[in-house]
Scaffold this active site. Sequence first.
Site, short mmCIF file in Angstrom:
data_model
loop_
_atom_site.label_atom_id
_atom_site.label_comp_id
_atom_site.label_asym_id
_atom_site.label_seq_id
_atom_site.Cartn_x
_atom_site.Cartn_y
_atom_site.Cartn_z
N GLY A 182 0.84 -1.20 0.00
CA GLY A 182 0.00 0.00 0.00
C GLY A 182 0.87 1.24 0.00
O GLY A 182 2.04 1.20 -0.41
N SER A 183 0.31 2.32 0.49
CA SER A 183 1.02 3.60 0.44
C SER A 183 2.18 3.65 1.43
O SER A 183 2.20 2.90 2.42
CB SER A 183 0.03 4.72 0.76
OG SER A 183 -0.53 4.50 2.04
N GLU A 199 5.75 -3.33 0.84
CA GLU A 199 5.69 -3.02 -0.60
C GLU A 199 4.91 -1.73 -0.74
O GLU A 199 3.68 -1.74 -0.81
CB GLU A 199 4.98 -4.16 -1.36
CG GLU A 199 5.67 -5.50 -1.27
CD GLU A 199 6.91 -5.62 -2.15
OE1 GLU A 199 7.17 -4.70 -2.96
OE2 GLU A 199 7.62 -6.62 -2.02
N CYS A 232 1.69 0.74 -8.84
CA CYS A 232 2.82 1.18 -8.01
C CYS A 232 4.02 1.46 -8.91
O CYS A 232 4.87 2.29 -8.57
CB CYS A 232 3.16 0.15 -6.96
SG CYS A 232 3.38 -1.50 -7.63
P1 NAD Z 1 -3.47 2.32 1.28
O1 NAD Z 1 -2.16 2.51 1.96
O2 NAD Z 1 -4.51 3.35 1.46
O3 NAD Z 1 -4.12 0.92 1.74
C1 NAD Z 1 -3.49 -0.31 1.53
C2 NAD Z 1 -3.98 -1.32 2.55
O4 NAD Z 1 -3.46 -1.00 3.84
C3 NAD Z 1 -5.50 -1.38 2.71
O5 NAD Z 1 -5.88 -2.73 2.82
C4 NAD Z 1 -5.74 -0.62 4.00
O6 NAD Z 1 -6.91 -1.01 4.68
C5 NAD Z 1 -4.51 -1.01 4.79
N1 NAD Z 1 -4.10 -0.07 5.84
C6 NAD Z 1 -4.02 1.27 5.75
N2 NAD Z 1 -3.55 1.77 6.90
C7 NAD Z 1 -3.31 0.73 7.74
C8 NAD Z 1 -2.82 0.60 9.07
N3 NAD Z 1 -2.49 1.67 9.79
N4 NAD Z 1 -2.70 -0.63 9.60
C9 NAD Z 1 -3.04 -1.71 8.88
N5 NAD Z 1 -3.52 -1.66 7.62
C10 NAD Z 1 -3.66 -0.45 7.05
O7 NAD Z 1 -3.13 2.12 -0.28
P2 NAD Z 1 -4.12 2.07 -1.54
O8 NAD Z 1 -4.67 3.41 -1.83
O9 NAD Z 1 -5.06 0.91 -1.43
O10 NAD Z 1 -3.08 1.66 -2.72
C11 NAD Z 1 -2.28 2.57 -3.41
C12 NAD Z 1 -0.88 2.62 -2.84
O11 NAD Z 1 -0.31 1.32 -2.76
C13 NAD Z 1 0.05 3.43 -3.71
O12 NAD Z 1 0.91 4.21 -2.89
C14 NAD Z 1 0.85 2.37 -4.46
O13 NAD Z 1 2.10 2.78 -4.94
C15 NAD Z 1 0.98 1.32 -3.40
N6 NAD Z 1 1.23 0.00 -3.97
C16 NAD Z 1 2.49 -0.53 -3.82
C17 NAD Z 1 2.80 -1.75 -4.39
C18 NAD Z 1 4.18 -2.33 -4.29
O14 NAD Z 1 4.33 -3.50 -4.58
N7 NAD Z 1 5.19 -1.56 -3.91
C19 NAD Z 1 1.81 -2.46 -5.08
C20 NAD Z 1 0.53 -1.91 -5.20
C21 NAD Z 1 0.26 -0.67 -4.63
#
Ligand code: NAD
Length: 510
Positions: free
Chosen positions: A242-243, A264, A298
Site C-alpha cells: 500500500g502507500s 511493498e 505502483c
Molecule cells: P493504502 O495505503 O490506502 O491501503 C493499503 C492497505 O493498507 C488497505 O488494505 C488498508 O486497509 C490497509 N491499511 C491502511 N492503513 C493501515 C494501518 N495503519 N494498519 C493496517 N492496515 C492499514 O493504499 P491504496 O490506496 O489501497 O493503494 C495505493 C498505494 O499502494 C500506492 O501508494 C501504491 O504505490 C501502493 N502499492 C504498492 C505496491 C508495491 O508492490 N510496492 C503495489 C501496489 C500498490
Amino acid sequence: MDTQSTEKSVSTETRALLAKLGVADTAVSGGTMASFTPVTGEKIADLPVHSAADAGAIIERAANAFRDWRLVPAPKRGELIRLLGEELRASKADLGRLVSIEAGKIPSEGLGEVQEMIDICDFAVGLSRQLYGLTIATERPGHRMMETWHPLGVVGVISAFNFPVAVWSWNTALAIVAGNTVVWKPSEKTPLTALACQAIFDRAIKRFGDAPADISQVLVGDRSIGEVLVDHPKVALVSATGSTRMGREVGPRLAKRFARSILELGGNNAGIVCPSADLDMALRAIAFGAMGTAGQRCTTLRRLFVHADVYDKLLPRLKKAYESVSVGSPLETSALVGPLIDKAAFEGMQKAIETAKAIGGQVTGGDRVDTGAAEAYYVKPALIEMPDHAGPMLEETFAPILYVVKYTEFDEALRMHNDVGAGLSSSIFTLNMQESERFLAVDGSDCGIANVNIGTSGAEIGGAFGGEKETGGGRESGSDAWKAYMRRATNTVNYSKALPLAQGVSFDIE
Ligand code: NAD
C-alpha cells in the site's frame, strides 16, 4: 451512455459473477460496509465486516492450522497450489471481469492480473521441490554444517486496491508451499474480488482432500482490522502492500514486537530518454507505463527525463498520444484508460496539477471526462512539462500524471532520477552501452527494479519484486523471495568420537 441502465446492469452482472465464482449472497449483502464500482460509481454490495474479536479468532484458527500444515511435505503442499492454479485457469474470465468491475481495469489488464496469479502458482509448484539450504564446509573434522528452512507460522497479507487479487496470490502461493497459513486483509475498496479468491481457494482445498481447514482466510474490514493483524502476537510475518503512509504506521508496530515484515509501498518511478534511444520503442513504453491502469500502478511511470537532443522529436509525439488516448468504461468500450478508483483520487490529481501549474508546469490533458455517471471519475491522463525537478513531482500522486524535464548531462539526469523518497522502478532508453551499464551499476539507479529499453511497469513474476528507500525494501514473487516466508536454522552435526570446539577453544573438564 444511459447511466441508470448501465448501473443496473453492473450491479446485476456483479451478483451473477459472484454467484458463479462461488461467493454466497449472505457474504455480500445486508452488512455495513458499502462497496462501489469505480466504473459507474454505483454501490454494488453491502458487506458484513469482521469485528476485532472475529479477526482474533480467525488468526487463532490459522495458528492452529499451521501446526498440522507445517508437517505436510513441501511437494505435497505444492499440489494444493497446483490445484489452485487449475481453479484460477477455470475462473480466469469471471475473476478478470470482476477485477474490471471492482478496480476499473480494462479487460486485458483484468485478465492479465489473473494470469499473473496463475503464473505464480506454477512458479510455487516448482518451488515446492526446491526449498533448499546450503551445506557448508566446517573447520572441525567429522562434522557437517548445513542450513534447514522451516515455515514461519501465520502470514498476514494486507493489500492495496490496485492489484486486488495478484498481490494475495504472490504472497499466498509462496507462503503456503513454504508451510505457513495465511490471513488476508484486502483493501476495503476491493473486498468482492477477495471473497471470490477465497471461494476459488476453497475449491482447491476441497479437491486436495486432507488439508487442515483455515489455512487461508479473508478478513473483511477497514484498516482497523489490518491493525489487528499487525499487532497480533501469533502473526509471524506481515506482508503489507500500500502507500508509504501505511508503511510508516505498520512498519514500526511490527518492529516493536519483532515480527517480520515485507513492505511493498509507494513508487515515484522515472525513466531517462537518452540521445541514442529508439524513440518508437520509447514512446510505446512510456505511453503504457504512464497511462496504463489509469496511472494507478505502483510501478507507473511518473517522471521522465528527456535529453535536449531528442526532446523536440519525442514531446510532440507524446502529446499527440496523450490527446488521442481513449478514456471510458472498461466494461462497455475498448478504451485504454478506465476510471480512477474514487473522488479522492480525482481530487488528489487535480491538486497536483494545480500545484505544478503554479511553479511553471505546462499541462496537456488532466481534465475530467464526462461519461454520464456523476460518481465515476474518468480523466484524460496529464502530461506536464516542468521547468525543474521540483514540486509535486517529488511525491507519488496515485493518478495518471507524467512530469517531463529536459536534461543535457547524463549525471544530472541520474541525480534527479534518484532524488526522491521512493525507490521502486526505473528505466532507461538508450542504445549506448556505457549509459545503460552505468544505469544498472552501483552508482546508477537506486531502485529495486532497473530496466533498459523497457518501461517501468509490467514486471514478470520470475524476478523478485519490490523497491528500496520509502518503497519499504520488501521483496515478493520470484527469485529467492520465498526465503522471507521461512526461517533459517543452521545445523551442525558431529559424527566423530571427539568434541573439538570451534576457533581452537579448549574447555577440558575432569
Ligand atoms: P493504502 O495505503 O490506502 O491501503 C493499503 C492497505 O493498507 C488497505 O488494505 C488498508 O486497509 C490497509 N491499511 C491502511 N492503513 C493501515 C494501518 N495503519 N494498519 C493496517 N492496515 C492499514 O493504499 P491504496 O490506496 O489501497 O493503494 C495505493 C498505494 O499502494 C500506492 O501508494 C501504491 O504505490 C501502493 N502499492 C504498492 C505496491 C508495491 O508492490 N510496492 C503495489 C501496489 C500498490
